[in-house]
Scaffold this motif. Sequence first.
Motif, PDB file in Angstrom:
ATOM      1  N   HIS A   1      30.386  49.238  39.844  1.00 51.65           N
ATOM      2  CA  HIS A   1      29.969  48.621  38.584  1.00 51.65           C
ATOM      3  C   HIS A   1      30.352  47.145  38.490  1.00 51.65           C
ATOM      4  CE1 HIS A   1      28.863  52.574  36.991  1.00 51.65           C
ATOM      5  NE2 HIS A   1      29.969  53.019  37.559  1.00 51.65           N
ATOM      6  N   GLY A   2      31.249  46.684  39.328  1.00 53.38           N
ATOM      7  CA  GLY A   2      31.620  45.276  39.303  1.00 53.38           C
ATOM      8  C   GLY A   2      32.364  44.883  38.039  1.00 53.38           C
ATOM      9  N   LEU A   3      32.493  43.570  37.842  1.00 55.93           N
ATOM     10  CA  LEU A   3      33.170  43.052  36.654  1.00 55.93           C
ATOM     11  C   LEU A   3      32.281  43.202  35.418  1.00 55.93           C
ATOM     12  CD1 LEU A   3      34.540  39.851  38.362  1.00 55.93           C
ATOM     13  CD2 LEU A   3      35.967  41.675  37.456  1.00 55.93           C
ATOM     14  N   SER A   4      32.888  43.491  34.297  1.00 59.62           N
ATOM     15  CA  SER A   4      32.134  43.650  33.052  1.00 59.62           C
ATOM     16  C   SER A   4      31.808  42.294  32.447  1.00 59.62           C
ATOM     17  CB  SER A   4      32.942  44.481  32.056  1.00 59.62           C
ATOM     18  OG  SER A   4      34.115  43.777  31.659  1.00 59.62           O
ATOM     19  N   ASP A   5      30.824  42.272  31.552  1.00 56.89           N
ATOM     20  CA  ASP A   5      30.491  41.036  30.834  1.00 56.89           C
ATOM     21  C   ASP A   5      31.673  40.540  30.025  1.00 56.89           C
ATOM     22  OD1 ASP A   5      28.033  41.381  31.937  1.00 56.89           O
ATOM     23  OD2 ASP A   5      27.009  41.974  30.076  1.00 56.89           O
ATOM     24  N   GLU A   6      32.444  41.478  29.480  1.00 49.15           N
ATOM     25  CA  GLU A   6      33.631  41.090  28.697  1.00 49.15           C
ATOM     26  C   GLU A   6      34.657  40.379  29.576  1.00 49.15           C
ATOM     27  OE1 GLU A   6      32.296  44.025  28.787  1.00 49.15           O
ATOM     28  OE2 GLU A   6      31.913  44.774  26.746  1.00 49.15           O
ATOM     29  N   GLY A   7      34.736  40.789  30.835  1.00 49.01           N
ATOM     30  CA  GLY A   7      35.665  40.131  31.753  1.00 49.01           C
ATOM     31  C   GLY A   7      35.270  38.692  32.007  1.00 49.01           C
ATOM     32  N   TYR A   8      33.962  38.454  32.179  1.00 51.26           N
ATOM     33  CA  TYR A   8      33.476  37.080  32.364  1.00 51.26           C
ATOM     34  C   TYR A   8      33.723  36.245  31.101  1.00 51.26           C
ATOM     35  CZ  TYR A   8      31.095  38.156  36.765  1.00 51.26           C
ATOM     36  OH  TYR A   8      30.812  38.497  38.067  1.00 51.26           O
ATOM     37  N   GLU A   9      33.482  36.838  29.940  1.00 54.91           N
ATOM     38  CA  GLU A   9      33.711  36.124  28.680  1.00 54.91           C
ATOM     39  C   GLU A   9      35.178  35.748  28.531  1.00 54.91           C
ATOM     40  OE1 GLU A   9      32.082  34.890  26.228  1.00 54.91           O
ATOM     41  OE2 GLU A   9      30.024  35.566  26.624  1.00 54.91           O
ATOM     42  N   PHE A  10      36.050  36.681  28.877  1.00 53.77           N
ATOM     43  CA  PHE A  10      37.497  36.441  28.806  1.00 53.77           C
ATOM     44  C   PHE A  10      37.879  35.255  29.680  1.00 53.77           C
ATOM     45  CE2 PHE A  10      41.767  37.195  30.504  1.00 53.77           C
ATOM     46  CZ  PHE A  10      42.511  37.396  29.353  1.00 53.77           C
ATOM     47  N   ALA A  11      37.315  35.208  30.887  1.00 53.70           N
ATOM     48  CA  ALA A  11      37.629  34.115  31.822  1.00 53.70           C
ATOM     49  C   ALA A  11      37.054  32.792  31.323  1.00 53.70           C
ATOM     50  CB  ALA A  11      37.086  34.446  33.204  1.00 53.70           C
ATOM     51  N   LYS A  12      35.861  32.817  30.765  1.00 59.17           N
ATOM     52  CA  LYS A  12      35.222  31.586  30.299  1.00 59.17           C
ATOM     53  C   LYS A  12      36.025  30.938  29.172  1.00 59.17           C
ATOM     54  CE  LYS A  12      30.936  29.744  28.342  1.00 59.17           C
ATOM     55  NZ  LYS A  12      29.595  30.077  27.785  1.00 59.17           N
ATOM     56  N   LYS A  13      36.501  31.750  28.233  1.00 59.27           N
ATOM     57  CA  LYS A  13      37.269  31.223  27.104  1.00 59.27           C
ATOM     58  C   LYS A  13      38.565  30.565  27.563  1.00 59.27           C
ATOM     59  CE  LYS A  13      35.498  34.477  23.631  1.00 59.27           C
ATOM     60  NZ  LYS A  13      35.826  35.611  22.748  1.00 59.27           N
ATOM     61  N   ARG A  14      39.084  30.988  28.687  1.00 57.73           N
ATOM     62  CA  ARG A  14      40.349  30.451  29.196  1.00 57.73           C
ATOM     63  C   ARG A  14      40.140  29.500  30.375  1.00 57.73           C
ATOM     64  NH1 ARG A  14      40.812  34.813  26.601  1.00 57.73           N
ATOM     65  NH2 ARG A  14      42.697  35.408  25.463  1.00 57.73           N
ATOM     66  N   LYS A  15      38.898  29.052  30.526  1.00 53.37           N
ATOM     67  CA  LYS A  15      38.544  28.102  31.584  1.00 53.37           C
ATOM     68  C   LYS A  15      38.970  28.613  32.951  1.00 53.37           C
ATOM     69  CE  LYS A  15      38.826  24.149  28.441  1.00 53.37           C
ATOM     70  NZ  LYS A  15      39.458  22.829  28.170  1.00 53.37           N
ATOM     71  N   GLY A  16      38.663  29.891  33.180  1.00 51.40           N
ATOM     72  CA  GLY A  16      39.021  30.514  34.443  1.00 51.40           C
ATOM     73  C   GLY A  16      38.036  30.173  35.547  1.00 51.40           C
ATOM     74  N   ILE A  17      38.319  30.633  36.734  1.00 49.07           N
ATOM     75  CA  ILE A  17      37.446  30.388  37.883  1.00 49.07           C
ATOM     76  C   ILE A  17      37.145  31.708  38.590  1.00 49.07           C
ATOM     77  CG2 ILE A  17      38.343  28.060  38.243  1.00 49.07           C
ATOM     78  CD1 ILE A  17      39.915  29.220  40.645  1.00 49.07           C
ATOM     79  N   ARG A  18      36.082  31.686  39.383  1.00 48.63           N
ATOM     80  CA  ARG A  18      35.754  32.813  40.239  1.00 48.63           C
ATOM     81  C   ARG A  18      36.256  32.506  41.650  1.00 48.63           C
ATOM     82  NH1 ARG A  18      29.682  32.243  39.663  1.00 48.63           N
ATOM     83  NH2 ARG A  18      29.571  33.882  41.242  1.00 48.63           N
ATOM     84  N   ILE A  19      36.886  33.485  42.276  1.00 44.34           N
ATOM     85  CA  ILE A  19      37.335  33.306  43.655  1.00 44.34           C
ATOM     86  C   ILE A  19      36.668  34.368  44.520  1.00 44.34           C
ATOM     87  CG2 ILE A  19      39.541  32.207  43.130  1.00 44.34           C
ATOM     88  CD1 ILE A  19      40.895  34.890  43.319  1.00 44.34           C
ATOM     89  N   ASN A  20      36.290  33.961  45.724  1.00 47.01           N
ATOM     90  CA  ASN A  20      35.621  34.898  46.606  1.00 47.01           C
ATOM     91  C   ASN A  20      36.297  34.950  47.969  1.00 47.01           C
ATOM     92  OD1 ASN A  20      34.368  32.271  47.464  1.00 47.01           O
ATOM     93  ND2 ASN A  20      33.296  33.652  48.860  1.00 47.01           N
ATOM     94  N   ILE A  21      36.081  36.052  48.663  1.00 46.03           N
ATOM     95  CA  ILE A  21      36.599  36.242  50.021  1.00 46.03           C
ATOM     96  C   ILE A  21      35.404  36.158  50.971  1.00 46.03           C
ATOM     97  CG2 ILE A  21      37.804  37.817  51.580  1.00 46.03           C
ATOM     98  CD1 ILE A  21      39.031  39.121  49.058  1.00 46.03           C
TER      99      ILE A  21
END
Length: 381
Positions: A318-338
């Motif tokens: 199912h991957g990351l939820s939309d709420e997880g992305y929203e949470f990261a956006k509000k805190r100026k988070g980043i996406r990291i990949n392998i």
Amino acid sequence: MKAIGSSFSVNFRRALCNNTTIRTYLSDIKQSDTKGSNKKQSNNDLLNSIKPHARSGVLSVVEKDDNGFPSYLILKETSPLLSQAMISIKNKKRRQQNNGILLEGKRLIQDALNASVKPKQIFFSQKRVLENLCLPEELRDLPVESTIFYKTPYKMIQLFSETETSQGIMGIFEFPTIDHRVRKKSFPITVICDNIREPGNLGAVLRTVTAVGASQIILMKGCTDLWGDKVLRAGCGAHFRMKILSDVSWSNLQNIKGQVCLADNNLGSNIDDSNTDEDTNVNVFRKTAPIELPIAPYYEVDYCKTTPLILIIGGETHGLSDEGYEFAKKRKGIRINIPLENGIESLNSATAVGILCFEVRKQMLNLIKSEQEVDEIEQAC
């Protein structure tokens, strides 16, 4: 006459001797019967001392021996006690209602005992299985009427076992009390599990994060049950060594502080053209990111820039939820990949969280080492 008298005397003595032997044998039998009767009476008294609801299907009672082996009840094959115990923790709802979890195997039970988790019932097939456990004195000293130990036929334990070959021991324990204190020597890392629904995968994540030395794990609503059998086995005791919060809503994390990183292998834009079906123009393999966030390879990120670190990891399916992305956006988070090779689209959650968390740990240890070296130089000057 002498011969007759002599023969009579011999026969008389033989008869007298035989009669004495018979009386002695009968006396021994009587004494044996008395001992057996006393033992049976004693066992009945012990059985009567047990509460009626716990007496059903009990074959006999064994008191604590001189070697410190605790009192226990021997169950018949028809005893309902084990099946009743299994029904009481059959699913998440029943576990919560009855405040009980199932632990199977010597290692998991010992981990729970070491963490002072309270056992309610322990079923074992052979004495040597229980002897291998390091039991606290208060459990060894329990009287028969309060015992929690039940010697049970192996085939009954195997019947309810979730493993192919049972170790011959399982226990019902109370839910552990969550310790909200920060553990000593833990790294300022909070791992948030989002949409991880495969029990074995979640258990492996818990085990890996605990091994890294993170400060806490948060399971969002939508993750599989923390106290499910497969999660417990895959966790290998992590449940009792780590602060874990479960069934948490995103709204409850509004006050959490730190640098937010999402483990997300959606590269670049929200749509990866290389994995798009030509006919339908739909991304076949990956769930696309609903919100644009900066993305970087995991080894280029400075995780010590702002602490604590909040790492969000999603499930494979199912991957990351939309709420997880929203949470990261509000805190100026980043996406990291392998970065992956040979057409492999993703790693399972446990493998990914292991790579990321040990990279974070390495950077934090290097920072600590550098600070110590600076302090040593300053003291030398």
